[in-house]
Enzyme design. Structure first.
Site, PDB file in Angstrom:
ATOM      1  N   TYR A 123       3.369   9.780  30.103  1.00 12.20           N
ATOM      2  CA  TYR A 123       2.309  10.720  30.232  1.00 12.20           C
ATOM      3  C   TYR A 123       1.105  10.118  31.008  1.00 12.20           C
ATOM      4  O   TYR A 123       0.073  10.945  31.534  1.00 12.20           O
ATOM      5  CB  TYR A 123       1.755  11.012  28.814  1.00 12.20           C
ATOM      6  CG  TYR A 123       2.674  11.946  28.147  1.00 12.20           C
ATOM      7  CD1 TYR A 123       3.970  11.805  27.734  1.00 12.20           C
ATOM      8  CD2 TYR A 123       2.148  13.035  27.604  1.00 12.20           C
ATOM      9  CE1 TYR A 123       4.755  12.574  27.120  1.00 12.20           C
ATOM     10  CE2 TYR A 123       2.856  13.893  26.623  1.00 12.20           C
ATOM     11  CZ  TYR A 123       4.136  13.589  26.609  1.00 12.20           C
ATOM     12  OH  TYR A 123       4.957  14.667  25.818  1.00 12.20           O
ATOM     13  N   ASP A 152       7.437  15.923  15.911  1.00 10.42           N
ATOM     14  CA  ASP A 152       7.422  14.628  15.407  1.00 10.42           C
ATOM     15  C   ASP A 152       8.682  13.980  15.827  1.00 10.42           C
ATOM     16  O   ASP A 152       9.004  12.953  15.277  1.00 10.42           O
ATOM     17  CB  ASP A 152       6.988  14.386  14.202  1.00 10.42           C
ATOM     18  CG  ASP A 152       8.112  15.405  13.116  1.00 10.42           C
ATOM     19  OD1 ASP A 152       9.106  15.806  13.561  1.00 10.42           O
ATOM     20  OD2 ASP A 152       7.803  15.287  12.065  1.00 10.42           O
ATOM     21  N   ASP A 209      49.646  10.412  50.373  1.00 15.84           N
ATOM     22  CA  ASP A 209      48.424  10.966  51.180  1.00 15.84           C
ATOM     23  C   ASP A 209      48.481  11.119  52.435  1.00 15.84           C
ATOM     24  O   ASP A 209      47.905  10.488  53.369  1.00 15.84           O
ATOM     25  CB  ASP A 209      47.326  10.224  50.732  1.00 15.84           C
ATOM     26  CG  ASP A 209      45.761  10.328  50.894  1.00 15.84           C
ATOM     27  OD1 ASP A 209      45.672  11.658  51.273  1.00 15.84           O
ATOM     28  OD2 ASP A 209      45.156   9.553  50.995  1.00 15.84           O
TER      29      ASP A 209
HETATM   30  C1  SPV Z   1      40.602   9.479  48.498  1.00 13.39           C
HETATM   31  O1  SPV Z   1      40.240   9.536  47.539  1.00 13.39           O
HETATM   32  O2  SPV Z   1      41.618  10.302  48.954  1.00 13.39           O
HETATM   33  C2  SPV Z   1      39.968   8.880  50.000  1.00 13.39           C
HETATM   34  C3  SPV Z   1      39.100   7.447  49.525  1.00 13.39           C
HETATM   35  O3  SPV Z   1      39.816   9.456  50.959  1.00 13.39           O
HETATM   36  S1  SPV Z   1      40.286   6.333  50.092  1.00 13.39           S
HETATM   37  O4  SPV Z   1      41.688   6.575  49.174  1.00 13.39           O
HETATM   38  O5  SPV Z   1      39.607   5.037  49.742  1.00 13.39           O
HETATM   39  O6  SPV Z   1      40.683   6.618  51.510  1.00 13.39           O
HETATM   40 MG    MG Z   2      41.399  10.689  51.058  1.00 15.11          MG
END
Ligand code: SPV
Ligand code: MG
Length: 433
Positions: free
Chosen positions: A75, A91, A204
Site C-alpha cells: 500500500y 481481518d 509431426d
Molecule cells: C511443437 O510442440 O509441435 C513445436 C515445438 O512446434 S518443437 O517440437 O520443439 O518444434
Molecule cells: Mg510444432
C-alpha cells in the site's frame, strides 16, 4: 471529512466487501485503491474483468468518492501520497501471505496518526472460491482471446503448458501449487503440432490437418478457460493461412505461431539431421502481413517463429529476420533452438531486445530445460512454452502398464502405475458447478 482508504480487486463483490465499504462510509470519504492486473498477477490468477471494467464497479459503490490504481500489493505508494485517516480491511490478512502488507500499513499509518480498522472476515464468502466458481461457469471466446495480451502486460513471464486433448487441458487448467501462500499455476495452453499428432499416432508432418487440429482445439476449449496459443507449423500457403487466422480468431484462440520454413514439414528438433528448408525473409514477411490484414479484432496475435538457429544459418540471419518480421507487423517473435546450452538463445534475446524493447519474445525450452523462468525473463523473454511434457510423461506410464499386464498375465502389478478405480470414476465432476 475524514479520509478512508480501501484496497479492492472489484472482480466479484460479495456482502463481505459491502460490509467493509459500509463501515468505511461511516468513517468518512472513501478512496478505493483498485489493484491493477500487474499487482494481482504477482500473487494470483488475473481477475476475470479488466481494470477499466472493475473501475466502473468500484466507482459506483455507495460512498466512494474516488478510485486510484494500486499498482502493487504493497500500500506504500498510495498511502504515502494520500495519508488517509483510516485504512479499512477484513481481518483475514492477520496471517498468511498478506500479513507483511498489513505490518507495512500499520507502520505507515503510525507516521501521521492514521488508524487501521479491521472487520471480522465474512464467513462463507471468499473471492478465491468465487473465482474458481467463475472458472466452472466458463468463458467467452472474446474474454479468453484478450487474456493473453493482459497476461503479457501483467506478468514478468507468462507460463504456457502443452495440452493435446480435453483431459490434459483440464490438468493445465486446474493444477496449482502453493509457494509461501502464493498460488502458482499455468497461464495458458499450447496446442502443439507434435503432441496433437503423436496423441493420434501420427508423425509431426502436418499430416494431421487444420480441420482435425480445430477439433482438438475445440475439445480443449470446452473444458478450459485459459488462453490458448496454437502451433500452426508454417501456416501453409498464404492464401490458406488467411483462412486459418480467421478460424482461430473466431474460436477465441489468443495467438498463432508460424515458423519460417517451406516444403515438407519436419519437426524442428531434428535440426539438420533431415532436410528442412527456410522460407525467404520476404515471402514469410508477406505471409505475416497478409495474416495481420485479415484478422478482425485487435486482440489476436500472430507470432513468427525464427528457425535460423535450428537450421544453422546463423545469428545474423536470425536477427535480420526478426527485424523484417517486426516491420511486416508481427506481434511477437519466437526464437527456437535445440541446444542444451543457453548461449545462442540468450544472445538472440538480448540483442533483439535492444532494438525492439516492446515486442514479446517467446521461447520453447525443450532441450534447454535447466534454465528457470526467472532466468529467461531476465534475458527479456515474455512467454515460456513447455511444449510437450504432458504427452511425454503420459507415454512411459501407459507403456509400462501395457508391458506389466503382458508380463504378469493380469493387471494387479500394473496397479502402481494407475489411478485407483475410485479416483478414475470421480476424476471428472459430473456437474458443471
Ligand atoms: C511443437 O510442440 O509441435 C513445436 C515445438 O512446434 S518443437 O517440437 O520443439 O518444434
Ligand atoms: Mg510444432
Amino acid at each position: 471529512m475524514k479520509q478512508v482508504y480501501v484496497a479492492l480487486v472489484a472482480d466479484f463483490i460479495h456482502p463481505g466487501h459491502l460490509n467493509i465499504i459500509e463501515k468505511a462510509r461511516e468513517l468518512g470519504e472513501i478512496t478505493i485503491g483498485l489493484y491493477t492486473d500487474e499487482a494481482i498477477a504477482t500473487f494470483s490468477r488475473l481477475p476475470v474483468l479488466e481494470y477499466e471494467h472493475r473501475r466502473i464497479i468500484a466507482e459506483n459503490l455507495k460512498g466512494v468518492v474516488s478510485v486510484v490504481p494500486q499498482k502493487a500489493m504493497s500500500y506504500r505508494q498510495n498511502l504515502d501520497t494520500l495519508k488517509p485517516d483510516y485504512v479499512v480491511h477484513g481481518d483475514d490478512w492477520l496471517i498468511g501471505a498478506e500479513s507483511c502488507f498489513r505490518e507495512e500499513v500499520l507502520d505507515l499509518l503510525s507516521t501521521w496518526g492514521g488508524k487501521l480498522v479491521e472487520l471480522p472476515y465474512s464467513q462463507g464468502f471468499s473471492s478465491t472460491l468465487m473465482a474458481s466458481d467463475a472458472r466452472k461457469q466458463g468463458t467467452t471466446p472474446e474474454i479468453r482471446m484478450k487474456s493473453l495480451r493482459r497476461l503479457i502486460k501483467a506478468r514478468p513471464v507468462v507460463r504456457i503448458m502443452e495440452a493435446h486433448n480435453g483431459l490434459s487441458g483440464l490438468i493445465v487448467e486446474e493444477t496449482f501449487v502453493e509457494e509461501n501462500g502464493i498460488r502458482r499455476e499455468f497461464d495458458g495452453i499450447w496446442e502443439s503440432s507434435l503432441t496433437d499428432s503423436a496423441s493420434k499416432g501420427k508423425p509431426d508432418t502436418s499430416t494431421v490437418d487444420i480441420s482435425s487440429r480445430v477439433s482438438t482445439i475445440d475439445q480443449i476449449m470446452e473444458v478450459t478457460t485459459k488462453p490458448m496459443i496454437v502451433d500452426a507449423d508454417n501456416g501453409g500457403l498464404t492464401e490458406h493461412f488467411v483462412y486459418t487466422v480467421r478460424t482461430l480468431e473466431r474460436l477465441g484462440v489468443s495467438a498463432v505461431i508460424i515458423e519460417d520454413k517451406i516444403g515438407p514439414k519436419r519437426n524442428s528438433l531434428f535440426g539438420t539431421e533431415v532436410t528442412q528448408t527456410q522460407d525467404t525473409k520476404e515471402e514469410f514477411a508477406d505471409k505475416i502481413s497478409q495474416g495481420k490484414r485479415v484478422q478482425v479484432t485487435k486482440d489476436f496475435l500472430i507470432i513468427a517463429r525464427i528457425e535460423s538457429l535450428i537450421l544453422e544459418t546463423g545469428m545474423k540471419d536470425a536477427l535480420e529476420r526478426g527485424k523484417a518480421y517486426v516491420e511486416a507487423g508481427v506481434d511477437g517473435i519466437m526464437i527456437h533452438s535445440r541446444r542444451k546450452e543457453p548461449d545462442e538463445i540468450l544472445e538472440f534475446c538480448q540483442t533483439f531486445r535492444k532494438d525492439f524493447p516492446a515486442i514479446p519474445l517467446v521461447v520453447v525450452p525443450s532441450s534447454l530445460n535447466s534454465m528457470t523462468e526467472d532466468e529467461l525473463a531476465d534475458a527479456g523473454v515474455n512467454i515460456v512454452i513447455y511444449a510437450n511434457q504432458m504427452l511425454r510423461s503420459a507415454f512411459p506410464a501407459m507403456k509400462k502398464t501395457a508391458e506389466s499386464i503382458l508380463t504378469h498375465h493380469r493387471a494387479k502389478e500394473a496397479g502402481e502405475y494407475c489411478l485407483s478405480i475410485k479416483e478414475v470414476i470421480s476424476l471428472i465432476p459430473e456437474s458443471m458447478s
